[in-house]
Structure formats: C-alpha cells, structure tokens
Design an enzyme around this catalytic site. Sequence first.
Site, PDB file in Angstrom:
ATOM      1  N   CYS A   2      -1.304  -4.261  -3.111  1.00 48.94           N
ATOM      2  CA  CYS A   2      -1.531  -5.159  -1.978  1.00 48.94           C
ATOM      3  C   CYS A   2      -2.310  -4.361  -0.947  1.00 48.94           C
ATOM      4  O   CYS A   2      -1.762  -3.534  -0.241  1.00 48.94           O
ATOM      5  CB  CYS A   2      -0.204  -5.650  -1.398  1.00 48.94           C
ATOM      6  SG  CYS A   2      -0.390  -6.606   0.135  1.00 48.94           S
ATOM      7  N   GLU A 106      -6.468 -10.664  -3.195  1.00 41.62           N
ATOM      8  CA  GLU A 106      -6.892  -9.837  -4.317  1.00 41.62           C
ATOM      9  C   GLU A 106      -8.279 -10.309  -4.741  1.00 41.62           C
ATOM     10  O   GLU A 106      -8.673 -11.445  -4.445  1.00 41.62           O
ATOM     11  CB  GLU A 106      -5.932  -9.941  -5.502  1.00 41.62           C
ATOM     12  CG  GLU A 106      -4.548  -9.340  -5.278  1.00 41.62           C
ATOM     13  CD  GLU A 106      -4.541  -7.826  -5.151  1.00 41.62           C
ATOM     14  OE1 GLU A 106      -5.619  -7.201  -5.293  1.00 41.62           O
ATOM     15  OE2 GLU A 106      -3.450  -7.273  -4.907  1.00 41.62           O
TER      16      GLU A 106
END
Length: 231
Positions: A2, A106
């Site tokens: 992340c 992402e």
Amino acid sequence: MCGRYATTRSEADLEDLFEAVSIAERAAPSWNVAPTDPVPVIRMSASRDARVLDAARWGLVPPWAKDLRAGARMINARSETVATSRAFAPSFARRRCLVPADGWFEWVREGKQRRPFYMTPADGSPLAFAGLWTTWGPDAVLTCTVLTTAAVGPLARIHDRMPLILPGDRWPDWLAGGGAPETLLTPLTPAELAAIEARPVRPDVGNVRNNGPHLLEPPPVAADPEPSTLF
C-alpha cells in the site's frame, strides 16, 4: 503493498467514528497520501485507558535509524513477519494503531501504460488499516506503518498485496496490546471484502504533487477506450 491512499474525513468525523479525543492538529485531508506525509492515526493514550486521534509521519522509523529518511522504506509491514521483524516487532507488541482511510491505490500495467485503480467500499463507508507506531529522535517524532496481507478475490487481480483491514469489532483487541498474532493478523475473507470495489481513476494520481477529489474521477474516455477485462 500500500504505497498511496486517501484519507479525507474531518477531525470531528474521526473522533466520532473511533470514539477518540484529538491531541494533535489534524493532518490535512488528502486524496493522494504519499510516503512521509503526515497522516491521522488512532492509538491508545499513555495511560492505556483512552483512544486518541494523533498525527504521524507515514513510514516507521526504528530507533536505530540515523535519520527520518529511513521511514520512506518502511511505509508497510508484512503481516506474515511483523511479529518477529527487528524493525516492527517491538511496535507490534506494544504500539499498535488504526490508520483511517477512504481507500487505497494500486497500478496495473497494460502494455506500456500503468492504469491506476482505487479500492474503496462501494457505499462510501470508512476503512481502518492495521498500523503500528513509534517515536524517533530527541523530538520524539511520531511515525507509523500500515500492515499488509495477501490480496484475495477480485482484488488479487489488481495487486498481490493489500492493506490489512480491521472491522470495528476488532479495534479494541488491536489497540489493547498483547494477544495472539494468529488472531490479531487474520485477514478478511473474500466475502467480507465483497463490498470493496476497484475503480479506474485519473492518471493524475501518479504524481504525488497532485491532490483533490478530482483524482477519484473516472479517467478521460480517450485514456480508456475499451472496457477493462480485470473484472
């Protein structure tokens, strides 16, 4: 991993949601949080009897680090090794926190391009990432990291890792300290993650200098001429 996320709720909203008292100036709401940025965290007070809303630098800096720059490499801690890692184990045992988020980003490579996706609950509800905190240096700079786990279900098509998300009924045990790692670090099931959707968003989010709600808008039609085959 992340490496970028959004956290935009107000100080009052976070206090109400986490039943916490603010003890630091709220880090500015951000639609594009990047490593080393100041972020809101929920942790227990020194007396261990109350939750506090604090601000931490994203990227945990262990006490032996020579300077704060070490934190840029420690924005994430793998849940599989966090209990034994030299850098993270002390905080996992005694200094756990919640990291409020709206969603995370992402990128998926498609040919020569990388398309950004935003993972967020479809109903707009908030998320709480499992986090750790510590202080560094003579000024006791508060720093934090976000735990990650293996992605499951459709989310695994975006990236093989994702934040360790904690539902509200697990917040007390996480913040209390102690406890069995195998219980504390249990990831959500695909069924529990079904409420999270992956939305293609504007490529502008790739630049850390860009910020604002427009980053969560769908990409321009010209940049996305064909339907995605990911889902």
